[in-house]
Write an enzyme that holds these catalytic residues in place. Sequence first.
Site, mmCIF file in Angstrom:
data_model
loop_
_atom_site.group_PDB
_atom_site.id
_atom_site.type_symbol
_atom_site.label_atom_id
_atom_site.label_comp_id
_atom_site.label_asym_id
_atom_site.label_seq_id
_atom_site.Cartn_x
_atom_site.Cartn_y
_atom_site.Cartn_z
ATOM 1 N N HIS A 239 2.672 -3.837 -6.666
ATOM 2 C CA HIS A 239 1.297 -4.272 -6.930
ATOM 3 C C HIS A 239 0.801 -3.627 -8.212
ATOM 4 O O HIS A 239 1.051 -2.449 -8.453
ATOM 5 C CB HIS A 239 0.357 -3.831 -5.794
ATOM 6 C CG HIS A 239 0.374 -4.743 -4.619
ATOM 7 N ND1 HIS A 239 -0.109 -4.368 -3.394
ATOM 8 C CD2 HIS A 239 0.814 -6.035 -4.488
ATOM 9 C CE1 HIS A 239 0.027 -5.375 -2.555
ATOM 10 N NE2 HIS A 239 0.593 -6.391 -3.186
ATOM 11 N N GLN A 241 -3.097 -3.824 -10.068
ATOM 12 C CA GLN A 241 -3.187 -2.413 -9.718
ATOM 13 C C GLN A 241 -2.812 -2.197 -8.241
ATOM 14 O O GLN A 241 -3.169 -3.027 -7.411
ATOM 15 C CB GLN A 241 -4.627 -1.910 -9.912
ATOM 16 C CG GLN A 241 -5.173 -2.052 -11.315
ATOM 17 C CD GLN A 241 -4.549 -0.980 -12.251
ATOM 18 O OE1 GLN A 241 -4.107 0.059 -11.816
ATOM 19 N NE2 GLN A 241 -4.517 -1.289 -13.511
ATOM 20 N N SER A 243 -3.234 0.091 -4.640
ATOM 21 C CA SER A 243 -4.336 0.868 -4.036
ATOM 22 C C SER A 243 -4.011 2.347 -4.132
ATOM 23 O O SER A 243 -4.906 3.177 -4.253
ATOM 24 C CB SER A 243 -4.504 0.518 -2.555
ATOM 25 O OG SER A 243 -4.859 -0.818 -2.411
ATOM 26 N N HIS A 246 1.028 6.138 -6.259
ATOM 27 C CA HIS A 246 2.322 6.800 -6.081
ATOM 28 C C HIS A 246 3.278 5.622 -5.953
ATOM 29 O O HIS A 246 3.148 4.823 -5.002
ATOM 30 C CB HIS A 246 2.326 7.670 -4.818
ATOM 31 C CG HIS A 246 3.672 8.267 -4.540
ATOM 32 N ND1 HIS A 246 3.925 9.616 -4.661
ATOM 33 C CD2 HIS A 246 4.841 7.683 -4.154
ATOM 34 C CE1 HIS A 246 5.193 9.842 -4.369
ATOM 35 N NE2 HIS A 246 5.771 8.689 -4.058
ATOM 36 N N HIS A 248 5.554 2.664 -5.233
ATOM 37 C CA HIS A 248 6.223 2.151 -4.026
ATOM 38 C C HIS A 248 6.548 0.680 -4.235
ATOM 39 O O HIS A 248 5.908 0.002 -5.036
ATOM 40 C CB HIS A 248 5.325 2.342 -2.790
ATOM 41 C CG HIS A 248 3.929 1.840 -2.986
ATOM 42 N ND1 HIS A 248 2.938 2.618 -3.552
ATOM 43 C CD2 HIS A 248 3.375 0.642 -2.741
ATOM 44 C CE1 HIS A 248 1.826 1.918 -3.627
ATOM 45 N NE2 HIS A 248 2.052 0.710 -3.150
ATOM 46 N N VAL A 249 7.558 0.205 -3.509
ATOM 47 C CA VAL A 249 7.989 -1.195 -3.624
ATOM 48 C C VAL A 249 7.757 -1.879 -2.279
ATOM 49 O O VAL A 249 8.119 -1.344 -1.235
ATOM 50 C CB VAL A 249 9.489 -1.305 -3.996
ATOM 51 C CG1 VAL A 249 9.868 -2.759 -4.269
ATOM 52 C CG2 VAL A 249 9.824 -0.432 -5.201
ATOM 53 N N HIS A 250 7.148 -3.057 -2.344
ATOM 54 C CA HIS A 250 6.909 -3.853 -1.134
ATOM 55 C C HIS A 250 8.102 -4.786 -0.921
ATOM 56 O O HIS A 250 8.576 -5.420 -1.867
ATOM 57 C CB HIS A 250 5.670 -4.731 -1.299
ATOM 58 C CG HIS A 250 4.415 -3.974 -1.617
ATOM 59 N ND1 HIS A 250 3.391 -3.813 -0.721
ATOM 60 C CD2 HIS A 250 4.010 -3.336 -2.746
ATOM 61 C CE1 HIS A 250 2.417 -3.114 -1.273
ATOM 62 N NE2 HIS A 250 2.759 -2.812 -2.509
HETATM 63 O O1 G7M Z 1 -1.617 -2.043 -2.907
HETATM 64 P P1 G7M Z 1 -0.535 -0.996 -2.804
HETATM 65 O O2 G7M Z 1 0.655 -1.424 -3.615
HETATM 66 O O3 G7M Z 1 -1.007 0.390 -3.133
HETATM 67 O O4 G7M Z 1 -0.056 -1.017 -1.295
HETATM 68 C C1 G7M Z 1 0.051 0.113 -0.465
HETATM 69 C C2 G7M Z 1 0.780 -0.286 0.790
HETATM 70 O O5 G7M Z 1 0.886 0.856 1.627
HETATM 71 C C3 G7M Z 1 0.064 -1.368 1.583
HETATM 72 O O6 G7M Z 1 0.943 -2.428 1.834
HETATM 73 C C4 G7M Z 1 -0.398 -0.645 2.837
HETATM 74 O O7 G7M Z 1 -0.419 -1.480 3.975
HETATM 75 C C5 G7M Z 1 0.621 0.460 2.972
HETATM 76 N N1 G7M Z 1 0.102 1.628 3.708
HETATM 77 C C6 G7M Z 1 -1.124 2.162 3.564
HETATM 78 N N2 G7M Z 1 -1.235 3.231 4.396
HETATM 79 C C7 G7M Z 1 -2.421 4.046 4.506
HETATM 80 C C8 G7M Z 1 -0.054 3.383 5.072
HETATM 81 C C9 G7M Z 1 0.403 4.301 6.062
HETATM 82 O O8 G7M Z 1 -0.275 5.224 6.513
HETATM 83 N N3 G7M Z 1 1.695 4.108 6.491
HETATM 84 C C10 G7M Z 1 2.467 3.077 6.032
HETATM 85 N N4 G7M Z 1 3.693 2.962 6.538
HETATM 86 N N5 G7M Z 1 2.049 2.201 5.105
HETATM 87 C C11 G7M Z 1 0.788 2.338 4.632
#
Ligand code: G7M
Length: 308
Positions: A239, A241, A243, A246, A248-250
Amino acid sequence: MVDNEDKRTQLPQSFSLDDFVYERLLSNNANRKVIFVLGRCFNLPAIVILEKIAFTEEQFSGTDDKSTILKNSSLEKIMENDIYQNNFCRVDSDLNKLKATIIYPATEKHISKYTEQKIYVLKETPELYKSVTLPCLEKEQFNCDWVYNILEHRQEVDRIVIEDLSPDVGFMLLPDLKWDGVTDETMYVTAIIMNRSIKSIRDLRESHLPLLENIKSKCLAAIKDKYGVNSNEVRAYFHYQPSYYHLHVHFNYLKYDAPGIFCDKAHLLDTVIDNIKMVPNYYEKATLSFTVRENDKLYDAYKSIAEE
Ligand code: G7M
């Protein structure tokens, strides 16, 4: 309303939604069948996100009578006309669960994030990133404690699908908060990198290619292994921006339209790798467009620049 960013109050084990005092609806997404509700628990703000879960094939094909939706249902007729009939269908409550996500205590930022509001697209040049975005996100970003809890094996340990503890190319892969972890049709896992110095794709350079390639190959193999989903049925993306700053990859199942998969926010892992291979400092030089919500501090920051 107070900001609870520094309070680390936890819900008691015995918590139930009876302890949640409704205040107001933040948003209601009829397409996704998700509702975001603000309230208070033990006098602190809380957000409850309720989501109807997708059907699974097993709910229909189960051999045990009790496990199939159709065997245990009752119909209430709404209308009929010729060969057409509409009904409400009541099914066993065990087969009709809701996913309930609770954020407690919720901060002003969470409340703002889930409140229905207008969205706008912004164009971020490298200069605007340095002068506007970066200072704003350093001040306003969401707390990443949940990420460090995972990386330090304090939380969600039993959910880790695969981990590579190398400080440079390592990551942990685990089910995303948005996924219930069992409904294959909505498979959604996230790889969180070990390195804490990469905030977003903006920071990615040629030296990070081994990290990206490592994540790609090991995560796709693990997803195939654990969930039986082939690599060509997986959507892998960042993503921008994000949220949480740090990196991470979805990863999610291609047939599932997960939130945040559109071109105003999602950057395919493969495309990011290719861009860096072609231009080693691509993400240092690129103008990146993204969306912001009306209540985002980042939107205010860009508005004030435009007004200067
Ligand atoms: O938008 P962004 O790329 O920052 O996405 C962050 C991802 O982290 C989202 O898909 C959230 O659903 C996921 N996520 C957020 N939190 C608070 C947690 C958590 O506590 N545990 C896990 N496993 N995923 C989270």
